[in-house]
Design a protein around this motif. Structure first.
Motif, PDB file in Angstrom:
ATOM      1  N   TYR A 178       0.810  -1.220   0.000  1.00 22.13           N
ATOM      2  CA  TYR A 178       0.000   0.000   0.000  1.00 22.13           C
ATOM      3  C   TYR A 178       0.844   1.271   0.000  1.00 22.13           C
ATOM      4  CZ  TYR A 178      -3.725  -3.258   1.050  1.00 22.13           C
ATOM      5  OH  TYR A 178      -4.607  -4.306   0.973  1.00 22.13           O
ATOM      6  N   ALA A 179       2.153   1.136   0.120  1.00 21.87           N
ATOM      7  CA  ALA A 179       3.030   2.314   0.186  1.00 21.87           C
ATOM      8  C   ALA A 179       3.111   3.013  -1.167  1.00 21.87           C
ATOM      9  CB  ALA A 179       4.430   1.898   0.642  1.00 21.87           C
ATOM     10  N   PHE A 180       3.245   4.324  -1.125  1.00 23.40           N
ATOM     11  CA  PHE A 180       3.467   5.124  -2.327  1.00 23.40           C
ATOM     12  C   PHE A 180       4.977   5.224  -2.534  1.00 23.40           C
ATOM     13  CE2 PHE A 180      -0.823   5.778  -1.739  1.00 23.40           C
ATOM     14  CZ  PHE A 180      -1.393   6.782  -2.511  1.00 23.40           C
ATOM     15  N   ILE A 181       5.476   4.753  -3.676  1.00 21.84           N
ATOM     16  CA  ILE A 181       6.899   4.864  -4.001  1.00 21.84           C
ATOM     17  C   ILE A 181       7.035   5.859  -5.156  1.00 21.84           C
ATOM     18  CG2 ILE A 181       9.008   3.671  -4.703  1.00 21.84           C
ATOM     19  CD1 ILE A 181       8.003   2.710  -2.004  1.00 21.84           C
ATOM     20  N   HIS A 182       7.852   6.877  -4.946  1.00 26.10           N
ATOM     21  CA  HIS A 182       8.046   7.944  -5.929  1.00 26.10           C
ATOM     22  C   HIS A 182       9.417   7.780  -6.578  1.00 26.10           C
ATOM     23  CE1 HIS A 182       4.753  10.397  -3.981  1.00 26.10           C
ATOM     24  NE2 HIS A 182       5.084   9.571  -3.006  1.00 26.10           N
ATOM     25  N   SER A 240      -2.881   0.595  -6.623  1.00 25.15           N
ATOM     26  CA  SER A 240      -3.636   0.067  -7.749  1.00 25.15           C
ATOM     27  C   SER A 240      -3.189   0.580  -9.113  1.00 25.15           C
ATOM     28  CB  SER A 240      -5.123   0.404  -7.575  1.00 25.15           C
ATOM     29  OG  SER A 240      -5.286   1.806  -7.466  1.00 25.15           O
ATOM     30  N   ALA A 241      -2.281   1.543  -9.161  1.00 26.83           N
ATOM     31  CA  ALA A 241      -1.920   2.137 -10.450  1.00 26.83           C
ATOM     32  C   ALA A 241      -0.623   2.924 -10.330  1.00 26.83           C
ATOM     33  CB  ALA A 241      -3.039   3.058 -10.936  1.00 26.83           C
ATOM     34  N   VAL A 242      -0.109   3.338 -11.501  1.00 27.92           N
ATOM     35  CA  VAL A 242       1.050   4.225 -11.570  1.00 27.92           C
ATOM     36  C   VAL A 242       0.568   5.580 -12.060  1.00 27.92           C
ATOM     37  CG1 VAL A 242       3.267   4.657 -12.700  1.00 27.92           C
ATOM     38  CG2 VAL A 242       2.645   2.332 -12.024  1.00 27.92           C
ATOM     39  N   SER A 243       0.992   6.654 -11.391  1.00 30.54           N
ATOM     40  CA  SER A 243       0.630   8.013 -11.798  1.00 30.54           C
ATOM     41  C   SER A 243       1.878   8.730 -12.298  1.00 30.54           C
ATOM     42  CB  SER A 243       0.021   8.783 -10.628  1.00 30.54           C
ATOM     43  OG  SER A 243      -1.208   8.220 -10.245  1.00 30.54           O
ATOM     44  N   TYR A 244       1.754   9.389 -13.444  1.00 27.76           N
ATOM     45  CA  TYR A 244       2.892  10.055 -14.073  1.00 27.76           C
ATOM     46  C   TYR A 244       2.810  11.564 -13.877  1.00 27.76           C
ATOM     47  CZ  TYR A 244       3.758   5.589 -16.323  1.00 27.76           C
ATOM     48  OH  TYR A 244       4.028   4.258 -16.548  1.00 27.76           O
ATOM     49  N   ASN A 245       3.972  12.186 -13.687  1.00 30.31           N
ATOM     50  CA  ASN A 245       4.031  13.633 -13.563  1.00 30.31           C
ATOM     51  C   ASN A 245       3.637  14.297 -14.885  1.00 30.31           C
ATOM     52  OD1 ASN A 245       4.660  16.013 -12.013  1.00 30.31           O
ATOM     53  ND2 ASN A 245       6.502  16.250 -13.271  1.00 30.31           N
ATOM     54  N   ASP A 246       3.938  13.637 -15.993  1.00 30.94           N
ATOM     55  CA  ASP A 246       3.598  14.106 -17.331  1.00 30.94           C
ATOM     56  C   ASP A 246       3.099  12.881 -18.101  1.00 30.94           C
ATOM     57  OD1 ASP A 246       3.845  14.667 -20.147  1.00 30.94           O
ATOM     58  OD2 ASP A 246       5.090  16.394 -19.649  1.00 30.94           O
ATOM     59  N   ASN A 247       1.935  12.990 -18.723  1.00 29.33           N
ATOM     60  CA  ASN A 247       1.367  11.825 -19.408  1.00 29.33           C
ATOM     61  C   ASN A 247       2.278  11.260 -20.488  1.00 29.33           C
ATOM     62  OD1 ASN A 247      -0.962  11.725 -17.878  1.00 29.33           O
ATOM     63  ND2 ASN A 247      -2.107  13.088 -19.246  1.00 29.33           N
ATOM     64  N   SER A 248       3.132  12.108 -21.060  1.00 28.98           N
ATOM     65  CA  SER A 248       4.036  11.634 -22.111  1.00 28.98           C
ATOM     66  C   SER A 248       5.072  10.653 -21.556  1.00 28.98           C
ATOM     67  CB  SER A 248       4.736  12.816 -22.783  1.00 28.98           C
ATOM     68  OG  SER A 248       5.637  13.444 -21.890  1.00 28.98           O
ATOM     69  N   TYR A 249       5.256  10.633 -20.238  1.00 25.21           N
ATOM     70  CA  TYR A 249       6.241   9.731 -19.632  1.00 25.21           C
ATOM     71  C   TYR A 249       5.776   8.276 -19.631  1.00 25.21           C
ATOM     72  CZ  TYR A 249       8.669  13.839 -17.740  1.00 25.21           C
ATOM     73  OH  TYR A 249       9.356  15.016 -17.594  1.00 25.21           O
ATOM     74  N   SER A 250       4.492   8.056 -19.860  1.00 26.78           N
ATOM     75  CA  SER A 250       3.970   6.692 -19.714  1.00 26.78           C
ATOM     76  C   SER A 250       4.545   5.732 -20.755  1.00 26.78           C
ATOM     77  CB  SER A 250       2.445   6.704 -19.790  1.00 26.78           C
ATOM     78  OG  SER A 250       2.014   7.182 -21.048  1.00 26.78           O
ATOM     79  N   ASN A 251       5.014   6.240 -21.894  1.00 32.30           N
ATOM     80  CA  ASN A 251       5.631   5.383 -22.904  1.00 32.30           C
ATOM     81  C   ASN A 251       7.101   5.099 -22.595  1.00 32.30           C
ATOM     82  OD1 ASN A 251       3.322   5.215 -24.510  1.00 32.30           O
ATOM     83  ND2 ASN A 251       3.786   7.163 -25.499  1.00 32.30           N
ATOM     84  N   LYS A 252       7.709   5.983 -21.812  1.00 31.66           N
ATOM     85  CA  LYS A 252       9.144   5.882 -21.559  1.00 31.66           C
ATOM     86  C   LYS A 252       9.482   5.194 -20.238  1.00 31.66           C
ATOM     87  CE  LYS A 252      13.340   8.712 -21.365  1.00 31.66           C
ATOM     88  NZ  LYS A 252      13.919  10.047 -21.556  1.00 31.66           N
ATOM     89  N   TYR A 253       8.656   5.431 -19.224  1.00 31.12           N
ATOM     90  CA  TYR A 253       8.956   4.915 -17.889  1.00 31.12           C
ATOM     91  C   TYR A 253       7.819   4.028 -17.388  1.00 31.12           C
ATOM     92  CZ  TYR A 253      12.101   8.981 -17.944  1.00 31.12           C
ATOM     93  OH  TYR A 253      13.048   9.915 -18.281  1.00 31.12           O
ATOM     94  N   SER A 254       8.167   3.070 -16.552  1.00 35.94           N
ATOM     95  CA  SER A 254       7.152   2.262 -15.888  1.00 35.94           C
ATOM     96  C   SER A 254       7.700   1.804 -14.536  1.00 35.94           C
ATOM     97  CB  SER A 254       6.751   1.058 -16.743  1.00 35.94           C
ATOM     98  OG  SER A 254       7.872   0.238 -16.999  1.00 35.94           O
ATOM     99  N   SER A 255       6.807   1.333 -13.704  1.00 38.29           N
ATOM    100  CA  SER A 255       7.218   0.887 -12.373  1.00 38.29           C
ATOM    101  C   SER A 255       6.276  -0.207 -11.906  1.00 38.29           C
ATOM    102  CB  SER A 255       7.211   2.060 -11.390  1.00 38.29           C
ATOM    103  OG  SER A 255       7.719   1.666 -10.135  1.00 38.29           O
TER     104      SER A 255
END
Length: 116
Positions: free
Chosen positions: A48-52, A71-86
């Motif tokens: 349940y921890a938030f990891i940044h 339950s999900a990953v939140s991106y600082n910029d939506n364009s990052y979703s193609n480049k980064y994942s966790s």
């Protein structure tokens, strides 16, 4: 040309929490993919921890890339979703992945943990 992703650790505000990494640095060529682990010690209810995750480039302010929620990953910029994942693995490992590495991926990457 090579891209170098230096990985570091970030201490949470609570002294008993320690986030650390396995590798000191990772070197990959362009168009490669790489992953780095953040190993959490003393984080209660890790699932349940938030990891940044942050990227720091010299002469610039550290920038938050994303944070992973239960339950999900939140991106600082939506364009990052193609480049980064966790993703989280097991009881204390959070993995951060960089896809299709380019020169602007060079820098120091930090993981941090808090609940907001």
């Amino acid at each position: 040309a090579k891209s170098i992703c230096f990985v570091s650790f970030f201490l949470d505000g609570q002294a008993q929490v320690l986030l650390k990494q396995r590798e000191v640095s990772i070197t990959r060529g362009h168009k490669a993919t790489t992953s780095m682990d953040c190993i959490a010690e003393g984080v209660p209810d890790f699932h349940y921890a938030f990891i940044h995750w942050y990227q720091h480039v010299p002469t610039k302010t550290p920038e938050q890339i994303l944070y992973i929620r239960p339950s999900a990953v939140s991106y600082n910029d939506n364009s990052y979703s193609n480049k980064y994942s966790s993703s989280k693995k097991g009881t204390n490992i959070c993995t951060f992945t960089i896809n299709d590495i380019k020169s602007n991926a060079e820098g120091t990457y930090y993981c941090a943990s808090w609940h907001f």
